[in-house]
Design a protein around this motif. Structure first.
Motif, PDB file in Angstrom:
ATOM      1  N   MET A 295      43.702  26.653 -23.208  1.00  0.00           N
ATOM      2  CA  MET A 295      42.644  26.852 -22.262  1.00  0.00           C
ATOM      3  C   MET A 295      42.876  25.902 -21.099  1.00  0.00           C
ATOM      4  SD  MET A 295      39.180  24.907 -23.622  1.00  0.00           S
ATOM      5  CE  MET A 295      39.261  25.633 -25.213  1.00  0.00           C
ATOM      6  N   TYR A 296      42.339  26.259 -19.962  1.00  0.00           N
ATOM      7  CA  TYR A 296      42.440  25.419 -18.774  1.00  0.00           C
ATOM      8  C   TYR A 296      41.063  24.861 -18.480  1.00  0.00           C
ATOM      9  CZ  TYR A 296      44.339  23.756 -14.401  1.00  0.00           C
ATOM     10  OH  TYR A 296      44.798  22.949 -13.392  1.00  0.00           O
ATOM     11  N   ILE A 297      40.989  23.551 -18.213  1.00  0.00           N
ATOM     12  CA  ILE A 297      39.688  22.959 -17.948  1.00  0.00           C
ATOM     13  C   ILE A 297      39.676  22.204 -16.625  1.00  0.00           C
ATOM     14  CG2 ILE A 297      39.137  22.738 -20.393  1.00  0.00           C
ATOM     15  CD1 ILE A 297      39.579  19.747 -20.140  1.00  0.00           C
ATOM     16  N   ILE A 298      38.510  22.187 -16.019  1.00  0.00           N
ATOM     17  CA  ILE A 298      38.218  21.342 -14.868  1.00  0.00           C
ATOM     18  C   ILE A 298      37.043  20.484 -15.310  1.00  0.00           C
ATOM     19  CG2 ILE A 298      37.410  21.236 -12.491  1.00  0.00           C
ATOM     20  CD1 ILE A 298      38.726  24.001 -12.089  1.00  0.00           C
ATOM     21  N   LEU A 299      37.166  19.171 -15.135  1.00  0.00           N
ATOM     22  CA  LEU A 299      36.161  18.244 -15.600  1.00  0.00           C
ATOM     23  C   LEU A 299      35.799  17.279 -14.476  1.00  0.00           C
ATOM     24  CD1 LEU A 299      36.038  16.558 -18.999  1.00  0.00           C
ATOM     25  CD2 LEU A 299      35.936  15.097 -16.995  1.00  0.00           C
ATOM     26  N   VAL A 300      34.513  17.073 -14.285  1.00  0.00           N
ATOM     27  CA  VAL A 300      34.028  16.133 -13.269  1.00  0.00           C
ATOM     28  C   VAL A 300      33.020  15.194 -13.939  1.00  0.00           C
ATOM     29  CG1 VAL A 300      34.375  17.719 -11.357  1.00  0.00           C
ATOM     30  CG2 VAL A 300      32.179  17.668 -12.479  1.00  0.00           C
ATOM     31  N   TYR A 301      32.953  13.963 -13.433  1.00  0.00           N
ATOM     32  CA  TYR A 301      32.006  13.033 -14.025  1.00  0.00           C
ATOM     33  C   TYR A 301      31.371  12.140 -12.979  1.00  0.00           C
ATOM     34  CZ  TYR A 301      35.579   9.355 -13.689  1.00  0.00           C
ATOM     35  OH  TYR A 301      36.499   8.461 -13.229  1.00  0.00           O
ATOM     36  N   ASP A 302      30.215  11.615 -13.363  1.00  0.00           N
ATOM     37  CA  ASP A 302      29.497  10.631 -12.566  1.00  0.00           C
ATOM     38  C   ASP A 302      28.989   9.600 -13.563  1.00  0.00           C
ATOM     39  OD1 ASP A 302      28.144   9.244 -10.598  1.00  0.00           O
ATOM     40  OD2 ASP A 302      26.475  10.651 -10.506  1.00  0.00           O
ATOM     41  N   ALA A 303      29.536   8.390 -13.487  1.00  0.00           N
ATOM     42  CA  ALA A 303      29.175   7.351 -14.449  1.00  0.00           C
ATOM     43  C   ALA A 303      29.068   6.012 -13.743  1.00  0.00           C
ATOM     44  CB  ALA A 303      30.232   7.284 -15.554  1.00  0.00           C
ATOM     45  N   ALA A 304      28.359   5.094 -14.377  1.00  0.00           N
ATOM     46  CA  ALA A 304      28.251   3.727 -13.860  1.00  0.00           C
ATOM     47  C   ALA A 304      29.664   3.159 -13.696  1.00  0.00           C
ATOM     48  CB  ALA A 304      27.435   2.881 -14.819  1.00  0.00           C
TER      49      ALA A 304
ATOM     50  N   LEU B 167      40.789   9.638 -19.283  1.00  0.00           N
ATOM     51  CA  LEU B 167      41.100  11.017 -18.897  1.00  0.00           C
ATOM     52  C   LEU B 167      42.495  11.159 -18.318  1.00  0.00           C
ATOM     53  CD1 LEU B 167      37.626  12.032 -17.459  1.00  0.00           C
ATOM     54  CD2 LEU B 167      38.689  12.851 -19.574  1.00  0.00           C
ATOM     55  N   ARG B 168      43.013  10.128 -17.668  1.00  0.00           N
ATOM     56  CA  ARG B 168      44.394  10.183 -17.149  1.00  0.00           C
ATOM     57  C   ARG B 168      45.409  10.325 -18.268  1.00  0.00           C
ATOM     58  NH1 ARG B 168      45.356   6.360 -11.862  1.00  0.00           N
ATOM     59  NH2 ARG B 168      44.382   7.814 -10.423  1.00  0.00           N
ATOM     60  N   GLN B 169      45.056   9.962 -19.479  1.00  0.00           N
ATOM     61  CA  GLN B 169      45.942  10.125 -20.627  1.00  0.00           C
ATOM     62  C   GLN B 169      46.012  11.578 -21.095  1.00  0.00           C
ATOM     63  OE1 GLN B 169      44.732   7.450 -23.754  1.00  0.00           O
ATOM     64  NE2 GLN B 169      44.502   5.746 -22.335  1.00  0.00           N
ATOM     65  N   HIS B 170      45.018  12.379 -20.702  1.00  0.00           N
ATOM     66  CA  HIS B 170      44.901  13.735 -21.238  1.00  0.00           C
ATOM     67  C   HIS B 170      44.974  14.840 -20.190  1.00  0.00           C
ATOM     68  CE1 HIS B 170      43.773  12.125 -25.162  1.00  0.00           C
ATOM     69  NE2 HIS B 170      43.033  11.254 -24.507  1.00  0.00           N
ATOM     70  N   LEU B 171      44.557  14.537 -18.962  1.00  0.00           N
ATOM     71  CA  LEU B 171      44.458  15.558 -17.920  1.00  0.00           C
ATOM     72  C   LEU B 171      45.091  15.043 -16.631  1.00  0.00           C
ATOM     73  CD1 LEU B 171      40.722  16.478 -18.578  1.00  0.00           C
ATOM     74  CD2 LEU B 171      42.705  17.877 -19.172  1.00  0.00           C
ATOM     75  N   THR B 172      45.179  15.901 -15.649  1.00  0.00           N
ATOM     76  CA  THR B 172      45.719  15.535 -14.347  1.00  0.00           C
ATOM     77  C   THR B 172      44.580  15.119 -13.427  1.00  0.00           C
ATOM     78  OG1 THR B 172      47.519  17.124 -14.613  1.00  0.00           O
ATOM     79  CG2 THR B 172      47.066  16.354 -12.382  1.00  0.00           C
ATOM     80  N   TRP B 173      44.692  13.919 -12.879  1.00  0.00           N
ATOM     81  CA  TRP B 173      43.704  13.436 -11.916  1.00  0.00           C
ATOM     82  C   TRP B 173      43.886  14.217 -10.631  1.00  0.00           C
ATOM     83  CZ3 TRP B 173      44.543  10.691  -7.224  1.00  0.00           C
ATOM     84  CH2 TRP B 173      43.382  10.214  -6.614  1.00  0.00           C
ATOM     85  N   VAL B 174      42.811  14.781 -10.100  1.00  0.00           N
ATOM     86  CA  VAL B 174      42.867  15.597  -8.896  1.00  0.00           C
ATOM     87  C   VAL B 174      42.249  14.864  -7.717  1.00  0.00           C
ATOM     88  CG1 VAL B 174      42.131  17.772  -7.848  1.00  0.00           C
ATOM     89  CG2 VAL B 174      42.748  17.708 -10.254  1.00  0.00           C
ATOM     90  N   GLN B 175      41.120  14.252  -7.947  1.00  0.00           N
ATOM     91  CA  GLN B 175      40.348  13.611  -6.882  1.00  0.00           C
ATOM     92  C   GLN B 175      39.353  12.678  -7.555  1.00  0.00           C
ATOM     93  OE1 GLN B 175      38.648  16.536  -4.330  1.00  0.00           O
ATOM     94  NE2 GLN B 175      37.739  15.069  -2.952  1.00  0.00           N
ATOM     95  N   ASN B 176      38.668  11.846  -6.770  1.00  0.00           N
ATOM     96  CA  ASN B 176      37.696  10.918  -7.351  1.00  0.00           C
ATOM     97  C   ASN B 176      36.829  11.615  -8.391  1.00  0.00           C
ATOM     98  OD1 ASN B 176      38.737   9.230  -5.427  1.00  0.00           O
ATOM     99  ND2 ASN B 176      36.954   9.314  -4.091  1.00  0.00           N
ATOM    100  N   SER B 177      36.920  11.182  -9.628  1.00  0.00           N
ATOM    101  CA  SER B 177      36.097  11.683 -10.737  1.00  0.00           C
ATOM    102  C   SER B 177      36.319  13.157 -11.062  1.00  0.00           C
ATOM    103  CB  SER B 177      34.601  11.441 -10.459  1.00  0.00           C
ATOM    104  OG  SER B 177      34.366  10.080 -10.213  1.00  0.00           O
ATOM    105  N   VAL B 178      37.464  13.722 -10.689  1.00  0.00           N
ATOM    106  CA  VAL B 178      37.766  15.131 -10.974  1.00  0.00           C
ATOM    107  C   VAL B 178      39.137  15.228 -11.650  1.00  0.00           C
ATOM    108  CG1 VAL B 178      38.089  17.443 -10.014  1.00  0.00           C
ATOM    109  CG2 VAL B 178      36.465  15.852  -8.940  1.00  0.00           C
ATOM    110  N   PHE B 179      39.180  15.966 -12.766  1.00  0.00           N
ATOM    111  CA  PHE B 179      40.409  16.155 -13.525  1.00  0.00           C
ATOM    112  C   PHE B 179      40.560  17.632 -13.860  1.00  0.00           C
ATOM    113  CE2 PHE B 179      39.459  11.784 -14.078  1.00  0.00           C
ATOM    114  CZ  PHE B 179      40.687  11.148 -14.221  1.00  0.00           C
ATOM    115  N   GLU B 180      41.805  18.042 -14.109  1.00  0.00           N
ATOM    116  CA  GLU B 180      42.054  19.408 -14.568  1.00  0.00           C
ATOM    117  C   GLU B 180      43.297  19.417 -15.431  1.00  0.00           C
ATOM    118  OE1 GLU B 180      42.396  21.558 -10.851  1.00  0.00           O
ATOM    119  OE2 GLU B 180      44.535  21.204 -10.760  1.00  0.00           O
TER     120      GLU B 180
END
Length: 87
Positions: free
Chosen positions: A1-10, A21-34
């Motif tokens: 499956m292909y995922i896009i994940l975004v987060y907002d955290a302290a 997340l950099r260990q598992h997905l590709t960093w795309v932009q601030n707080s965004v991975f795919e």
């Protein structure tokens, strides 16, 4: 499956999420991975996220696709991370 994940955290937890997340997905932009993952890999990622975040203060949103072929990716402005580069 292909995922896009975004987060907002302290900030402190956000830094931990970024490293995790950099260990598992590709960093795309601030707080965004795919990335392309198996269902079992995605379950591992979700468990790792739950271990890091405060569920009452932080937010993680993800979108799942059966395949990367089912979406079109467009960019307006600067590409934050060159997805074609290899280390």
């Amino acid at each position: 499956m292909y995922i896009i994940l975004v987060y907002d955290a302290a900030p402190k937890r956000g830094t931990k999420l970024l490293k995790y997340l950099r260990q598992h997905l590709t960093w795309v932009q601030n707080s965004v991975f795919e990335g392309e993952v198996t269902e079992s890999e995605f379950e591992i990622i979700k468990k790792g996220i739950k271990d890091i975040i405060n569920e009452k203060a932080d937010s993680v949103i993800y979108y799942t696709f059966e395949s990367q072929n089912y979406y079109e990716r467009g960019i307006m402005g600067v590409e934050k991370n060159d997805l074609d580069s290899f280390i």
